[in-house]
Design a protein around this motif. Sequence first.
Motif, PDB file in Angstrom:
ATOM      1  N   GLY A 563       1.028  -1.125  -0.137  1.00 29.88           N
ATOM      2  CA  GLY A 563      -0.432   0.210   0.011  1.00 29.88           C
ATOM      3  C   GLY A 563       0.999   0.907  -0.294  1.00 29.88           C
ATOM      4  O   GLY A 563       1.318   1.252  -0.547  1.00 29.88           O
ATOM      5  N   GLY A 564       0.748   2.073   0.696  1.00 29.50           N
ATOM      6  CA  GLY A 564       0.926   3.904   1.233  1.00 29.50           C
ATOM      7  C   GLY A 564       2.049   3.731   2.160  1.00 29.50           C
ATOM      8  O   GLY A 564       2.381   3.022   2.119  1.00 29.50           O
ATOM      9  N   LEU A 565       2.492   4.617   2.083  1.00 32.53           N
ATOM     10  CA  LEU A 565       3.507   4.985   2.634  1.00 32.53           C
ATOM     11  C   LEU A 565       2.867   4.698   4.436  1.00 32.53           C
ATOM     12  O   LEU A 565       1.782   5.344   4.760  1.00 32.53           O
ATOM     13  N   ASP A 566       4.026   4.516   5.540  1.00 30.27           N
ATOM     14  CA  ASP A 566       3.383   4.373   6.767  1.00 30.27           C
ATOM     15  C   ASP A 566       3.208   5.638   7.174  1.00 30.27           C
ATOM     16  O   ASP A 566       2.050   5.966   8.309  1.00 30.27           O
ATOM     17  N   ILE A 567       4.054   6.708   7.220  1.00 28.39           N
ATOM     18  CA  ILE A 567       3.834   8.013   7.690  1.00 28.39           C
ATOM     19  C   ILE A 567       2.737   8.788   7.153  1.00 28.39           C
ATOM     20  O   ILE A 567       1.749   9.759   8.013  1.00 28.39           O
ATOM     21  N   ASP A 568       2.209   8.159   5.819  1.00 25.70           N
ATOM     22  CA  ASP A 568       0.284   8.604   5.249  1.00 25.70           C
ATOM     23  C   ASP A 568      -0.616   8.344   5.977  1.00 25.70           C
ATOM     24  O   ASP A 568      -1.406   8.847   5.955  1.00 25.70           O
ATOM     25  N   ALA A 569       0.142   7.346   6.103  1.00 25.64           N
ATOM     26  CA  ALA A 569      -1.737   6.574   6.762  1.00 25.64           C
ATOM     27  C   ALA A 569      -1.705   7.068   8.399  1.00 25.64           C
ATOM     28  O   ALA A 569      -2.842   7.571   8.901  1.00 25.64           O
ATOM     29  N   PHE A 570       0.016   7.764   8.958  1.00 27.30           N
ATOM     30  CA  PHE A 570      -0.350   7.993  10.145  1.00 27.30           C
ATOM     31  C   PHE A 570      -0.994   9.152  10.257  1.00 27.30           C
ATOM     32  O   PHE A 570      -1.700   9.990  10.960  1.00 27.30           O
TER      33      PHE A 570
END
Length: 592
Positions: A563-570
């Motif tokens: 999926g996407g980046l962990d920082i973006d999910a955060f």
Amino acid sequence: MALTGRDMKWLNRRRAAGLIAVGTAAVLGLATGGTVTQAAPAKPKPTHTQIQLLAINDFHGNLEAPSGSSGNINGVPAGGAAFLATHLKQMREAAEAKGQDSVTVAAGDLIGASPLLSAAFHDEPTVEALNGMGLEAASVGNHEFDEGWHELLRMQTGGCLPDGDGQNNQNSCPDPKRPFQGAKFKYLSANVFFENTKRTLFKPYTIKTFDDGRKVGFIGMTLENTPNIVTKAGVEGLTFTDEIETANALVPELKKKGVESIVLLLHEGGFPADPKAYNSCPGISGPIVDINKGLDPEIDTIISGHTHQGYNCSLPDSAGQPRLVTSGSSFGRLVTEVRLSISNATGDVDRLNTLANNQIVTRDVPADRRTSELIGKYQTLVAPISNKVIGHLSGTTVSRTPDDSLESPLGNLIADGQLADPSTVTGGKVPVAAFMNPGGIRADLASNAGEVTFGQAFTVQPFNNFLVSMDMTGTQIKALLEQQFSGVNGPEAGKYKVLQVAGITYTWNPAAAAGSKIVPGSVKIAGQPLVDGTSYRIVTNNFLSDGGDGFPAFAAATNKFFGGLDIDAFAKYLTEHDPYTPGATDRISIGS
């Protein structure tokens, strides 16, 4: 090693005159099997030449002075690249005034896990700053591989990434008129080989030859365990060899080239019993102790890192002779100064007259102008990304400090964000549980009067890992939970690595044997008991997905989807739950 009466008389005369070097003091310590504190400076011998060796380690892109507990040494404000540059310059000038040559080196993790100011530009600003500080050689560390070995090669040679001019909050070469030139210093990687070849990623060592013909060899390497603590993709195609065997094999090669003085730059370290004793090493433990014992006595000094500790030791080598083993803490807060005393007759290091000192990088000196200008330039460029408000907290912080069960409020928040992120949904399969490694949570989530910026969120999660959803059976999930308390995550590692979770609850028993710590029947997903043969969709980051941090159960999962980046999910989760109020830490419990 026994001391004769003649030795004791000589040592007592030196002590009375205040002329004991760390090496000689170490002989006293070795005689009783102990380690010693840094002693008073020794007077240089006319038959020897002193060379100043300045060393740092684990800088991690901390261009700005770190804040909070990471910004001091024993209460003294420390760090900041502009102040580090000034200290290095002043120390070199002091050596030059005494007619001494100087070399500046590093023991790995100069980049990676960096604050946004450096990470937003793929750590190019940090390499530029270190170039300006006169760094000459550095071993690779595990975090040098955070963006993969191809990117590490670019750090050495230069060039720009086609990263879409700022997409995903990163921007290589933000000034098109000034492309990234790469590192002027030499990366060394003696124990990092391309698979099935004898070719190392970078040269294994470098030799510094001075004007009068004296030579000092520098071997550089990272810890053998690097593949287990970085993303698999970052080291694909590489093998990492044993530190002792690799270094010892290079000694004859260096000696054939006329090198008698050998320094090892090693990204592996130890833990002194008193972490505040940065200029000694009481009760030091950890990998560096056994590595020192196994290294060839021809290696004169070990500059170490990785553990973020400050220490200054003189430990017995395999021949029973004192050998300097040092580390300069982290984030540019200490500089290790070694004054190698080299015999003019033999070209070898006289360890009994070699000095070492860890000096605090205080902020009471003028900030280096060029470094300050570099930092100011990137502060302007990163501001639109860093200062964007993404949410609010009902309090001032969300803590990463765990409770007795090793669950933390911030760990829950991050896991919740991963579980809620839609980028990992594929084919209608929505994850029902999330797992986050505690080592990837680098700081508490702070706020400005309740406001949370992207920069503050990035400080918490600076790795730019991708989220990965996958299928795991109930049996695999049980094995995963047990791996938190066994193997490399067991008590011999000094601390359990308990994953932070969402969507799952369980109880563990500290008194139970490794492999049986999860209380039977306690594991539930979405409130329902875990079933061994049932397949569950879970989500984690790509580091764990590859089996990192000692969790091979993740590597055995199937149907993986990136999926996407962990920082973006955060960041997205904070925006969607604005203001955020931490809940109870009730997902992991202790019982019997």
